[in-house]
Write an enzyme that holds these catalytic residues in place. Sequence first.
Site, PDB file in Angstrom:
ATOM      1  N   ASP A 126       9.839  -3.540   1.439  1.00 20.18           N
ATOM      2  CA  ASP A 126       9.020  -4.824   2.449  1.00 20.18           C
ATOM      3  C   ASP A 126       9.657  -4.802   3.428  1.00 20.18           C
ATOM      4  OD1 ASP A 126       8.617  -5.740  -0.734  1.00 20.18           O
ATOM      5  OD2 ASP A 126       9.702  -6.866  -1.162  1.00 20.18           O
ATOM      6  N   MET A 168       2.956  -4.243  -2.673  1.00 20.93           N
ATOM      7  CA  MET A 168       3.538  -5.142  -2.305  1.00 20.93           C
ATOM      8  C   MET A 168       4.263  -6.162  -0.783  1.00 20.93           C
ATOM      9  SD  MET A 168       5.770  -3.112  -5.114  1.00 20.93           S
ATOM     10  CE  MET A 168       5.766  -3.736  -6.679  1.00 20.93           C
ATOM     11  N   ARG A 170       7.035  -9.094  -0.934  1.00 22.41           N
ATOM     12  CA  ARG A 170       7.694 -10.441  -1.172  1.00 22.41           C
ATOM     13  C   ARG A 170       7.562 -11.562  -0.661  1.00 22.41           C
ATOM     14  NH1 ARG A 170       9.838 -11.373  -5.145  1.00 22.41           N
ATOM     15  NH2 ARG A 170      11.271  -9.826  -5.785  1.00 22.41           N
ATOM     16  N   GLU A 220       0.412  -9.259  -2.006  1.00 24.02           N
ATOM     17  CA  GLU A 220       0.755  -9.968  -3.531  1.00 24.02           C
ATOM     18  C   GLU A 220       0.689 -11.368  -3.256  1.00 24.02           C
ATOM     19  OE1 GLU A 220       3.625  -7.953  -5.671  1.00 24.02           O
ATOM     20  OE2 GLU A 220       5.473  -8.304  -3.662  1.00 24.02           O
ATOM     21  N   ARG A 264     -14.730  -5.637  -6.349  1.00 26.24           N
ATOM     22  CA  ARG A 264     -13.612  -5.244  -7.545  1.00 26.24           C
ATOM     23  C   ARG A 264     -12.222  -5.239  -6.156  1.00 26.24           C
ATOM     24  NH1 ARG A 264     -17.843  -4.986  -9.877  1.00 26.24           N
ATOM     25  NH2 ARG A 264     -18.620  -3.158 -11.107  1.00 26.24           N
ATOM     26  N   HIS A 270       3.767  -1.171  -8.134  1.00 26.86           N
ATOM     27  CA  HIS A 270       4.971   0.061  -8.334  1.00 26.86           C
ATOM     28  C   HIS A 270       4.651   1.869  -8.036  1.00 26.86           C
ATOM     29  CE1 HIS A 270       6.013  -3.589 -10.657  1.00 26.86           C
ATOM     30  NE2 HIS A 270       7.637  -2.868  -9.932  1.00 26.86           N
ATOM     31  N   ARG A 273       6.373   1.947  -5.087  1.00 29.69           N
ATOM     32  CA  ARG A 273       7.698   2.304  -5.026  1.00 29.69           C
ATOM     33  C   ARG A 273       7.829   3.966  -5.624  1.00 29.69           C
ATOM     34  NH1 ARG A 273       9.573  -3.009  -6.903  1.00 29.69           N
ATOM     35  NH2 ARG A 273      11.165  -1.725  -8.759  1.00 29.69           N
TER      36      ARG A 273
HETATM   37  O1  F6P Z   1      11.688  -6.651  -3.527  1.00 26.11           O
HETATM   38  C1  F6P Z   1      10.647  -5.305  -3.517  1.00 26.11           C
HETATM   39  C2  F6P Z   1       9.671  -5.276  -4.390  1.00 26.11           C
HETATM   40  O2  F6P Z   1       8.758  -4.084  -4.617  1.00 26.11           O
HETATM   41  C3  F6P Z   1       8.653  -6.444  -3.738  1.00 26.11           C
HETATM   42  O3  F6P Z   1       7.489  -6.117  -3.042  1.00 26.11           O
HETATM   43  C4  F6P Z   1       8.025  -7.425  -5.414  1.00 26.11           C
HETATM   44  O4  F6P Z   1       7.588  -8.032  -5.418  1.00 26.11           O
HETATM   45  C5  F6P Z   1       9.376  -7.288  -6.397  1.00 26.11           C
HETATM   46  O5  F6P Z   1      10.278  -6.175  -5.476  1.00 26.11           O
HETATM   47  C6  F6P Z   1       9.074  -6.575  -7.640  1.00 26.11           C
HETATM   48  O6  F6P Z   1      10.136  -6.454  -8.516  1.00 26.11           O
HETATM   49  P1  F6P Z   1       9.837  -6.034  -9.828  1.00 26.11           P
HETATM   50  O7  F6P Z   1       8.503  -5.826 -10.194  1.00 26.11           O
HETATM   51  O8  F6P Z   1      10.794  -4.336  -9.729  1.00 26.11           O
HETATM   52  O9  F6P Z   1      11.176  -6.557 -10.368  1.00 26.11           O
END
Ligand code: F6P
Length: 340
Positions: A126, A168, A170, A220, A264, A270, A273
């Site tokens: 993030d 992603m 937060r 998100e 769409r 993830h 990540r």
């Molecule tokens: O904090 C990193 C992050 O990737 C956020 O962007 C996302 O909202 C969150 O983690 C999701 O985390 P998890 O699904 O692993 O709990």
Amino acid sequence: MRFGVLTGGGDCPGLNAAVRAVVLRAARSGHATVGFLDGWKGVRDDQSRALAPADVAGILGRGGTILGSSRTNPFASPEDAEKVLATLARQRIDALVAIGGDDTLSAARELHRRGGRVVGVPKTMDNDVAGTDWTFGFHSASEVALDALERLRDTADSHHRAVVLEVMGRHAGWVALATGLAGGADATLLPEEPYVEATLLDRVRRAVAARGYALVVASEGIDLGPQRGSTGGRDEFGHELLGEREVGAELARRIQAATGIESRSAQIGHIQRGGAPVLFDRILATRLGACAVDLALSDHFGEVAVLQGPRVVGISLDEAVGSSKVVTPDWVDLLHTFDA
Ligand code: F6P
């Protein structure tokens, strides 16, 4: 000295590079390292493994974390806090390196307040940790999101559609910003700005009129007002599981309903990540891991290794935790220069 190292919070590319750097930097001065498993959970429950230099051979470019991770708050109860201190004493840890984002580093700060000898390394895709120019994981995750946007461009173009990519982020829209800027999106929606539906629809209409398709990037974390989604699920630190809101899908529905343009969405979640860290993240993670060891060896406990300009330095955990580093107005201004 005997070092301990843990990786906490959401994983991201570069964690293994940082763990390797801690182990090898400590070993260079003759110090041993123990790895705690699954973040603070491993310290609370006394679960660890020895980490000799041979154990970190070949992990520099591997995604994920060989130590595992969790979103465990080790100070959730007085009993847990006691367990943490007991483990560190039992394991004879002279210096603990906590690698994580705001939650993990907040726990490190709490441990330091209780007398723990701890230093931090910031990580998160993030990019929202204060006091550091960048966190590792961010560039790797943004490359994945950019690749997704380029793929979506091909199919949006072929079908003359509007496509929304949800990424992603937060509280901070850094990944959306980077993806939108680098991918030439027609509209990019950040949590730092209020959502104005009329503006979005205008941009989509203009893009479709100009070249037959529209690309929208949405973080998100944006607030669309009342919408379906969200089961109310929360992690151990009380954060809402944002992905469940599916803002990308909701936006595509609204665009199609309001404009008649077939729309769409894709939520890559993830996928951002995982995978190998890009060069920038490998080097940043390596520098910060080594710096954290140096901070501990020079008795700078309670500090976190950060990148400021060309240098890696230690700043206090107080400076780094508690507030998110959000996208600044100059970036927002640059971004909107390129809106449709
Ligand atoms: O904090 C990193 C992050 O990737 C956020 O962007 C996302 O909202 C969150 O983690 C999701 O985390 P998890 O699904 O692993 O709990």
